[in-house]
Design a protein around this motif. Structure first.
Motif, PDB file in Angstrom:
ATOM      1  N   GLU A   1      -0.727   2.271 -21.633  1.00 15.32           N
ATOM      2  CA  GLU A   1      -0.945   3.398 -20.506  1.00 15.32           C
ATOM      3  C   GLU A   1      -0.455   2.539 -19.017  1.00 15.32           C
ATOM      4  O   GLU A   1      -0.301   3.335 -18.206  1.00 15.32           O
ATOM      5  CB  GLU A   1      -2.580   3.445 -20.551  1.00 15.32           C
TER       6      GLU A   1
ATOM      7  N   ARG B   1      -6.932  -1.355 -19.727  1.00 14.40           N
ATOM      8  CA  ARG B   1      -6.474  -0.100 -20.121  1.00 14.40           C
ATOM      9  C   ARG B   1      -5.375  -0.472 -21.451  1.00 14.40           C
ATOM     10  O   ARG B   1      -4.906  -1.654 -21.238  1.00 14.40           O
ATOM     11  CB  ARG B   1      -5.682   0.852 -19.147  1.00 14.40           C
TER      12      ARG B   1
ATOM     13  N   GLU C   1      -5.918  -1.288  -7.180  1.00 13.92           N
ATOM     14  CA  GLU C   1      -6.837  -0.576  -7.958  1.00 13.92           C
ATOM     15  C   GLU C   1      -6.048   0.578  -8.783  1.00 13.92           C
ATOM     16  O   GLU C   1      -4.785   0.777  -8.217  1.00 13.92           O
ATOM     17  CB  GLU C   1      -7.798  -0.040  -7.291  1.00 13.92           C
ATOM     18  N   TRP C   2      -6.468   0.721  -9.823  1.00 14.76           N
ATOM     19  CA  TRP C   2      -5.447   1.941 -10.708  1.00 14.76           C
ATOM     20  C   TRP C   2      -5.214   3.151 -10.045  1.00 14.76           C
ATOM     21  O   TRP C   2      -3.935   3.467 -10.126  1.00 14.76           O
ATOM     22  CB  TRP C   2      -6.282   2.028 -12.059  1.00 14.76           C
ATOM     23  N   ASP C   3      -6.085   3.848  -9.297  1.00 14.23           N
ATOM     24  CA  ASP C   3      -5.649   5.122  -8.897  1.00 14.23           C
ATOM     25  C   ASP C   3      -4.818   4.885  -7.618  1.00 14.23           C
ATOM     26  O   ASP C   3      -3.840   5.598  -7.568  1.00 14.23           O
ATOM     27  CB  ASP C   3      -6.920   5.679  -8.242  1.00 14.23           C
ATOM     28  N   GLU C   4      -4.871   3.737  -6.802  1.00 17.67           N
ATOM     29  CA  GLU C   4      -4.057   3.268  -5.856  1.00 17.67           C
ATOM     30  C   GLU C   4      -2.767   3.280  -6.376  1.00 17.67           C
ATOM     31  O   GLU C   4      -1.586   3.644  -5.800  1.00 17.67           O
ATOM     32  CB  GLU C   4      -4.497   2.040  -5.067  1.00 17.67           C
TER      33      GLU C   4
ATOM     34  N   GLY D   1      -1.381   4.318  -9.221  1.00 25.89           N
ATOM     35  CA  GLY D   1      -0.881   5.843  -9.384  1.00 25.89           C
ATOM     36  C   GLY D   1      -0.305   6.644  -8.387  1.00 25.89           C
ATOM     37  O   GLY D   1       0.638   7.254  -8.374  1.00 25.89           O
ATOM     38  N   GLU D   2      -0.912   6.309  -7.234  1.00 18.71           N
ATOM     39  CA  GLU D   2      -0.627   7.028  -6.289  1.00 18.71           C
ATOM     40  C   GLU D   2       0.753   6.597  -5.538  1.00 18.71           C
ATOM     41  O   GLU D   2       1.615   7.418  -5.086  1.00 18.71           O
ATOM     42  CB  GLU D   2      -1.674   7.114  -4.978  1.00 18.71           C
ATOM     43  N   GLN D   3       0.770   5.265  -5.578  1.00 21.59           N
ATOM     44  CA  GLN D   3       2.023   4.504  -5.028  1.00 21.59           C
ATOM     45  C   GLN D   3       3.327   5.087  -5.893  1.00 21.59           C
ATOM     46  O   GLN D   3       4.350   5.438  -5.411  1.00 21.59           O
ATOM     47  CB  GLN D   3       1.896   3.092  -5.070  1.00 21.59           C
TER      48      GLN D   3
ATOM     49  N   LEU E   1       3.125   4.170 -16.518  1.00 25.53           N
ATOM     50  CA  LEU E   1       3.253   4.598 -15.119  1.00 25.53           C
ATOM     51  C   LEU E   1       4.958   4.368 -14.789  1.00 25.53           C
ATOM     52  O   LEU E   1       5.275   5.175 -13.627  1.00 25.53           O
ATOM     53  CB  LEU E   1       2.274   3.819 -14.333  1.00 25.53           C
TER      54      LEU E   1
ATOM     55  N   TYR F   1      -7.362  -4.219 -15.635  1.00 23.94           N
ATOM     56  CA  TYR F   1      -7.326  -2.837 -15.842  1.00 23.94           C
ATOM     57  C   TYR F   1      -8.131  -2.181 -16.867  1.00 23.94           C
ATOM     58  O   TYR F   1      -8.459  -0.973 -16.990  1.00 23.94           O
ATOM     59  CB  TYR F   1      -5.985  -2.394 -15.636  1.00 23.94           C
TER      60      TYR F   1
ATOM     61  N   THR G   1       0.823  -1.003  -0.077  1.00 21.27           N
ATOM     62  CA  THR G   1       0.015  -0.016  -0.043  1.00 21.27           C
ATOM     63  C   THR G   1       0.862   1.182   0.084  1.00 21.27           C
ATOM     64  O   THR G   1       2.065   1.302   0.214  1.00 21.27           O
ATOM     65  CB  THR G   1      -0.689  -0.107   1.290  1.00 21.27           C
TER      66      THR G   1
END
Length: 358
Positions: free
Chosen positions: A190, A186, A152-155, A157-159, A194, A184, A123
């Motif tokens: 894409e 995608r 999850e995708w947003d998580e 990206g945050e990491q 990341l 995903y 996380t």
């Protein structure tokens, strides 16, 4: 399977010998060549594969390696030398640590910072708690030893953003990237976009023979190429490995969603039967684990009996766990598994468990 085992006639196991017999592999390769196909050079299979994967992954350059172990060690060494930092981080079950004899340390003197709970996904909070500067962070998508789980995708990206802000490079262990894409939904470029670099296997999703490709910016890939040569990976005549991968590249994109749906159906049948359970439920990708209420050795013996009597191979390896009365095995749905109905898989698992009780 070990030498002396009976022949496999049907297999749920992705890497069973059925589709990997030399004749079957060579027939697929021959469909891609003619009398004018060169073995090397800019129009040879290796160069073609590198260009195609660089394009699919949206990277400046891609480079063939004889193994993923070498590819990932090479790029981590580049990041360490470039940053002056010797530590990289990743999930405790990262393939680099669990399956590769800690080569990052034995060969390159790198240190691995295990991050997060071994039985849960890494996380952003886990990463934030790291108190030392890192050369890189490795994300394995999907996390094989957790049954193919994905953040999850947003998580995700945050990491990645969090670690990049500390000066660490972001590297993707994408050995099973095509499986991850089914969740995903995608484009590959894409997902790979990341990360600073990405490794893909040529014999997992693509069902080739062996080998790997590392993709990233031109400077990083060129520097990794120096380490490839130092590690003995600059092999000549690698074209058969590239051809075998190219044979799968044209079909993997369209088939992988079909495999995922079949995996979901198999898991539903197994869980409904009640003799075993899957993790996750439902599967996020074509990869999941089946957990059995029986000891590892008993399940292995039952599996051998099933193979002898019916020619059916359910797994490549049975995994032990903290509870010695339970074990598990991995299912990665590919063309082999399409030969089994979900109800048949559930019945075969129940058969195995019945044998363990005798």
């Amino acid at each position: 399977m070990a030498d002396g085992d009976p022949p496999v006639r049907r297999a749920l196991f992705l890497h069973a010998p059925i589709r990997r017999r030399p004749r079957a592999v060579l027939e697929r390769m021959l469909e891609l060549v003619d009398d004018d196909t060169p073995p090397d050079g800019p129009d040879g299979p290796v160069a073609v594969l590198e260009r195609r994967l660089a394009g699919l992954l949206g990277k400046e350059r891609a480079l063939f390696f004889p193994s993923g172990t070498m590819a990932q060690q090479a790029v981590l060494r580049v990041y360490a030398d470039r940053s002056g930092r010797r530590t990289f981080a990743g999930h405790p079950f990262t393939h680099l640590d669990v399956w590769e004899e800690q080569g990052y340390n034995a060969v390159h003197g790198l240190r691995f910072r295990r991050t997060g709970d071994p039985y849960e996904l890494m996380t952003a909070q886990d990463l934030s708690a790291i108190g030392e500067p890192l050369a890189a962070v490795v994300w394995e998508l999907p996390q094989r030893d957790l049954g193919g789980l994905l953040p999850e995708w947003d998580e995700l990206g945050e990491q990645v953003g969090l670690m990049r802000a500390t000066g660490a490079a972001a590297h993707l262990d994408g050995a099973r990237l095509w499986e991850a894409q089914t969740y995903y939904r995608r484009p590959l470029d894409e997902i790979a976009g990341l990360f600073d670099s990405v490794y893909v296997s040529l014999y997992k999703s693509l069902q080739g023979v062996r080998g790997a490709v590392l993709a990233g910016d031109a400077g990083t890939v060129a520097a990794a190429g120096v380490w490839r040569q130092r590690l003995g990976g600059g092999i000549a005549d690698a074209w058969p490995l590239a051809l075998a991968a190219l044979a799968g590249l044209d079909t993997v994109g369209e088939r992988m969603p079909v495999y995922r749906e079949h995996a979901i159906a198999i898991a539903a049948a197994v869980n409904a039967d009640g003799a075993a359970r899957t993790r996750p439920d439902p599967p996020q990708t074509p990869l999941f684990h089946v957990h059995l209420p029986a000891p590892k050795r008993a399940v292995e013996e039952a599996g051998r009996a099933l193979l002898e009597e019916q020619g059916v191979q359910l797994w490549g390896r049975v995994r032990s766990g903290p509870d010695p009365s339970r074990c598990s095995f991995e299912v990665t749905v590919g063309e082999n598994a399409m030969d089994f109905t979900p109800e048949e898989v559930a019945a075969l698992i129940r058969d195995v468990l019945t044998r363990t009780a005798k």
